[in-house]
Design an enzyme around this catalytic site. Structure first.
Site: not given
Length: 247
Positions: A165-167, A169
Site C-alpha cells: 500500500a505504501y508503493a 499510495s
C-alpha cells in the site's frame, strides 16, 4: 538539476508551505528555503520538532517562519480549508507547497495488508496532498509564480514486491500531478506542479524500512536541495506535470 546553484535570493519575499517539516527531507527543505529568502510555513504533527526547526531558522537570521500543526490522518476538508484560510488571512499570499509528509510501513506481503493500513496510507500520502492543494488553489493562483512539488518514491515509480500500500499510495501521486498540470496549464500558466523522486536517502522512513543499511554513507537530505530549490524557483517555470527522478 542535481548541480543547480541557486541564487541566494531565489525565494525572496515568497511564502512556502512545507509539509512534514519536522524531520528528514522536509526539515532540510524548510531550512534551505528559508536560507534563500522564503517565509516558510512549517507543517507537521510533532510540535516539538517543528519548534526546533523554527528556532534554527530564526537563529540563522532568516525570515520568521510559522508553525502549522495538523494530523493528516484525522484532517477533513474543513481542516484543510481552515489552514488555507489562516494563511490567506495572516500572510495574504502563498507561492509554493512542498508536499513531503508521508506515512509508511515496513515491507511485508500485500496479502497481509488490512483495510485500516490501506486507508491510513492512502489518506496521508494521496488524499491529504490533494485536499490541501485544492484548499490552497485560490492563493496559489493569485501568486505571480507558484510551484507545487510532490515528493514521490522509487518503489511507487517502479513497483516492487512487498512494498504494498505504501508503493501504491506514492505511485498515485504521479498521475495526479499530470492531471492537475493539464487542468491548470491554460487557465493558470503561473502555477506549475511536478513530482520529485529523490531515490534512496538517509531519512527517518528509510532508516525504518532499511535498518541494516549504512545510512551515513548514502545520499543525505542536503544533497537533494539543489533539485528542490530548482523546482520551487522560477528557473523551472517551463517544467510542468513532470515526474523527475534523481536516481
Amino acid at each position: 538539476m542535481k548541480n543547480y546553484q541557486a541564487p541566494k535570493d531565489l525565494l525572496q519575499n515568497r511564502v512556502i508551505l512545507v509539509t512534514g517539516a519536522g524531520k528528514g527531507i522536509g526539515r532540510e527543505a524548510a531550512l534551505t528555503y528559508a536560507a534563500h529568502g522564503a517565509t516558510v510555513l512549517l507543517h507537521g504533527r510533532n510540535v516539538a520538532q517543528l519548534e526546533t526547526v523554527y528556532d534554527e531558522i530564526e537563529a540563522a537570521g532568516c525570515p520568521q517562519p510559522a508553525i502549522i500543526p495538523l494530523d493528516f490522518e484525522k484532517a477533513d476538508d474543513k481542516a484543510f480549508e481552515g489552514l488555507a484560510g489562516s494563511i490567506g488571512l495572516q500572510l495574504k499570499r502563498l507561492d509554493g507547497i512542498l508536499h513531503n509528509a508521508t506515512a509508511a510501513l515496513s515491507p511485508f506481503p500485500l496479502e497481509l495488508h488490512s483495510m485500516e493500513q490501506w486507508l491510513q496510507l492512502l489518506r496521508v500520502n494521496v488524499a491529504a496532498p490533494a485536499a490541501l492543494t485544492r484548499a490552497c488553489l485560490p492563493l496559489l493562483k493569485a501568486s505571480p509564480s507558484a510551484s507545487i512539488i510532490m515528493t514521490g518514491e522509487s518503489h511507487g515509480h517502479t513497483p516492487t514486491a512487498f512494498w504494498g500500500a505504501y508503493a501504491v499510495s506514492k505511485a498515485a501521486l504521479e498521475p495526479m500531478v499530470k492531471i492537475w498540470a493539464q487542468e491548470l496549464e491554460n487557465l493558470h500558466p503561473n502555477l506549475r506542479i511536478n513530482a520529485l523522486i529523490p531515490g534512496p536517502v538517509n531519512s527517518p522512513i528509510r532508516r525504518k524500512t532499511h535498518p541494516g543499511e549504512d545510512h551515513l554513507n548514502m545520499t543525505q537530505p542536503a544533497d537533494l536541495m539543489p533539485a528542490y530549490l530548482y523546482l520551487m524557483g522560477d528557473d523551472s517555470a517551463a517544467i510542468k506535470g513532470e515526474v523527475v527522478t534523481l536516481t
